[in-house]
Design a protein around this motif. Structure first.
Motif, PDB file in Angstrom:
ATOM      1  N   ILE A   4      13.011  -7.359  -1.612  1.00 11.63           N
ATOM      2  CA  ILE A   4      12.479  -6.067  -2.055  1.00 11.63           C
ATOM      3  C   ILE A   4      13.246  -4.936  -1.369  1.00 11.63           C
ATOM      4  O   ILE A   4      13.473  -4.963  -0.167  1.00 11.63           O
ATOM      5  N   ASP A   5      13.654  -3.954  -2.173  1.00 14.48           N
ATOM      6  CA  ASP A   5      14.279  -2.760  -1.604  1.00 14.48           C
ATOM      7  C   ASP A   5      13.140  -1.777  -1.288  1.00 14.48           C
ATOM      8  O   ASP A   5      12.630  -1.102  -2.178  1.00 14.48           O
ATOM      9  N   TRP A   6      12.732  -1.750  -0.014  1.00 14.68           N
ATOM     10  CA  TRP A   6      11.554  -0.960   0.378  1.00 14.68           C
ATOM     11  C   TRP A   6      11.740   0.536   0.119  1.00 14.68           C
ATOM     12  O   TRP A   6      10.761   1.276   0.046  1.00 14.68           O
ATOM     13  N   ASP A   7      12.978   0.980   0.011  1.00 18.16           N
ATOM     14  CA  ASP A   7      13.209   2.414  -0.213  1.00 18.16           C
ATOM     15  C   ASP A   7      13.205   2.786  -1.693  1.00 18.16           C
ATOM     16  O   ASP A   7      13.261   3.960  -2.025  1.00 18.16           O
ATOM     17  N   LEU A   9      10.882   1.571  -4.002  1.00 17.03           N
ATOM     18  CA  LEU A   9       9.617   1.249  -4.662  1.00 17.03           C
ATOM     19  C   LEU A   9       9.032   2.455  -5.361  1.00 17.03           C
ATOM     20  O   LEU A   9       9.088   3.568  -4.859  1.00 17.03           O
ATOM     21  N   PRO A 114       5.148  -3.460   3.236  1.00 20.26           N
ATOM     22  CA  PRO A 114       6.425  -2.868   3.665  1.00 20.26           C
ATOM     23  C   PRO A 114       6.490  -2.709   5.184  1.00 20.26           C
ATOM     24  O   PRO A 114       5.503  -2.310   5.806  1.00 20.26           O
ATOM     25  N   HIS A 118       9.918   2.935   6.204  1.00 20.79           N
ATOM     26  CA  HIS A 118      10.367   3.248   4.843  1.00 20.79           C
ATOM     27  C   HIS A 118       9.411   4.191   4.114  1.00 20.79           C
ATOM     28  O   HIS A 118       9.591   4.450   2.927  1.00 20.79           O
ATOM     29  N   ALA A 120       6.747   3.457   3.035  1.00 20.43           N
ATOM     30  CA  ALA A 120       6.138   2.679   1.953  1.00 20.43           C
ATOM     31  C   ALA A 120       4.892   1.969   2.488  1.00 20.43           C
ATOM     32  O   ALA A 120       4.702   1.854   3.697  1.00 20.43           O
ATOM     33  N   SER A 121       4.038   1.519   1.567  1.00 14.87           N
ATOM     34  CA  SER A 121       2.779   0.888   1.984  1.00 14.87           C
ATOM     35  C   SER A 121       2.366  -0.161   0.957  1.00 14.87           C
ATOM     36  O   SER A 121       3.031  -0.351  -0.067  1.00 14.87           O
ATOM     37  N   PRO A 151       3.184  -3.439  -3.458  1.00 17.55           N
ATOM     38  CA  PRO A 151       3.910  -2.559  -2.540  1.00 17.55           C
ATOM     39  C   PRO A 151       4.304  -1.284  -3.282  1.00 17.55           C
ATOM     40  O   PRO A 151       4.741  -1.352  -4.435  1.00 17.55           O
ATOM     41  N   GLY A 153       6.019   2.882  -2.997  1.00 17.37           N
ATOM     42  CA  GLY A 153       6.857   3.804  -2.237  1.00 17.37           C
ATOM     43  C   GLY A 153       6.106   5.082  -1.923  1.00 17.37           C
ATOM     44  O   GLY A 153       4.934   5.244  -2.250  1.00 17.37           O
TER      45      GLY A 153
END
Ligand SMILES: *Cc1c(COP(=O)(O)O)cnc(C)c1O
Length: 344
Positions: A4-7, A9, A114, A118, A120-121, A151, A153
């Motif tokens: 997963i690209d956490w940035d 989302l 996440p 990031h 993110a949550s 998840p 962003g």
């Protein structure tokens, strides 16, 4: 680990590992279970399909700076779901079960939470639906309560951006003594089409007025309205507004920052006097609004009024400050003086 690209989302449905669920039947909730199949079996006559006997909640889990995992004010969501379930005549999971199932959902999907850093949550979506097969218009004590997650962003990264909104003259959201203050799926059904039209015209948000007189501001389609006027935080008092936990939190933060909090009817005309306007809700915390147009007919070309809050579309200082404060507490970067975080 799971690629997963956490940035990158957004805010979307997501297939994580498990959904947690419990079934209410014969007067009690079954011990909760986790399913990895993501499929439930419903009778075609189930209440939910015909009569929209369905309600939900939304809250977030955060991986904090020190590595701890926090749910943000889940007790408030449990209490609100109880209020909504009572309105629909549905059985409701007790607060303890609600909290346990939210915690189990995070623990069973930890690889989708996440990591810190990031913005993110993990968004949790508790859902309560009526299962009983019937045609009669009577409540029935049978339901499934499920907690799923995704998840999500931050929308903004470090810097807020601002958006536009439109007041649709030919659509209402909720009747004065109707269902507007309850978090039921049916309230959203009537916003799908106007949202699509608003988005096609470049507006991000729909701002609904009170349907009885159309003289006061109620709320946005899925988030509350607040405004800044001098040292005041102003938000509508109305029977048909959903009691937002984010709004409640922002009011407490504003008071902590020495602002005066006014919860009262907000006349449409007063929009001309606000220095900042924001939409608030769990998903984005704050969506700053740069301007609001009034369109007597959403489908038509006519704009009868424009209220502009920030001349060049930049985000106001109070929105920025409130946003940083609340997200700071959520990510464990600021002291949680009110005890909003519930640690797993
Ligand atoms: C969920 C919701 C909100 C925001 O509530 P939060 O508890 O802050 O997430 C606002 N308006 C409506 C109509 C909602 O359904």
């Amino acid at each position: 680990m799971n690629g997963i690209d956490w940035d990158a989302l957004g805010f979307d449905a997501y297939r994580t590992r498990t959904v947690i669920f419990s079934h209410f039947k014969d007067g009690q909730w079954s011990p909760f279970e986790a399913t990895e199949t993501f499929s439930f079996t419903f009778d075609p006559f189930a209440q939910v399909f015909h009569y929209a006997i369905s309600c939900f909640e939304g809250l977030k889990a955060f991986r904090q700076q020190d590595g701890r995992i926090a749910l943000f004010r889940p007790d408030q969501n449990a209490a609100r779901m109880k209020r909504t379930a009572d309105f629909l005549g549905m059985p409701c999971p007790p607060k303890e079960l609600f909290l346990q199932m939210c915690a189990a959902c995070v623990e069973n999907n930890l690889e989708f939470l996440p990591p810190y850093g990031h913005r993110a949550s993990l968004y949790l979506r508790p859902l309560l639906v009526g299962m009983h097969p019937q045609m009669q218009l009577v409540p029935y004590p049978e339901a499934v309560f499920a907690v799923m997650c995704a998840p999500v962003g931050s929308y903004y990264g470090e810097h807020l951006r601002s958006f536009s909104a439109v007041i649709p003259g030919n659509y209402d959201r909720a009747a004065p003594k109707g269902s507007g203050s309850y978090k039921i799926g049916a309230n959203y059904a009537s916003t799908f089409k106007p949202y699509k039209m608003a988005h096609d015209q470049g507006y991000t948000e729909l701002l609904y007025l009170n349907s009885a007189t159309r003289q006061f501001v109620d709320e946005f389609g899925s988030s509350n309205f607040f405004a800044i006027k001098g040292n005041k935080y102003v938000t509508p008092l109305s029977d048909s507004v959903l009691p937002s936990i984010t709004n409640k939190t922002l009011q407490e933060v504003a008071a902590d920052l020495g602002m005066q909090v006014e919860k009262r009817p907000v006349p449409v005309e007063e929009l001309a006097e606000f220095e900042e306007v924001g939409a608030c809700g769990t998903a984005v915390v704050i969506t700053p609004i740069s301007h609001i147009d009034i369109k007597p007919v959403l489908e038509g070309p006519e704009v009868t009024r424009v209220f502009r809050f920030r001349p060049d579309g930049e985000v106001g200082p109070v929105c920025t400050r409130l946003y940083r404060h609340i997200t700071g507490v959520q990510f464990g970067e600021r002291e949680d003086t009110h005890g909003w975080c519930y640690y797993l």
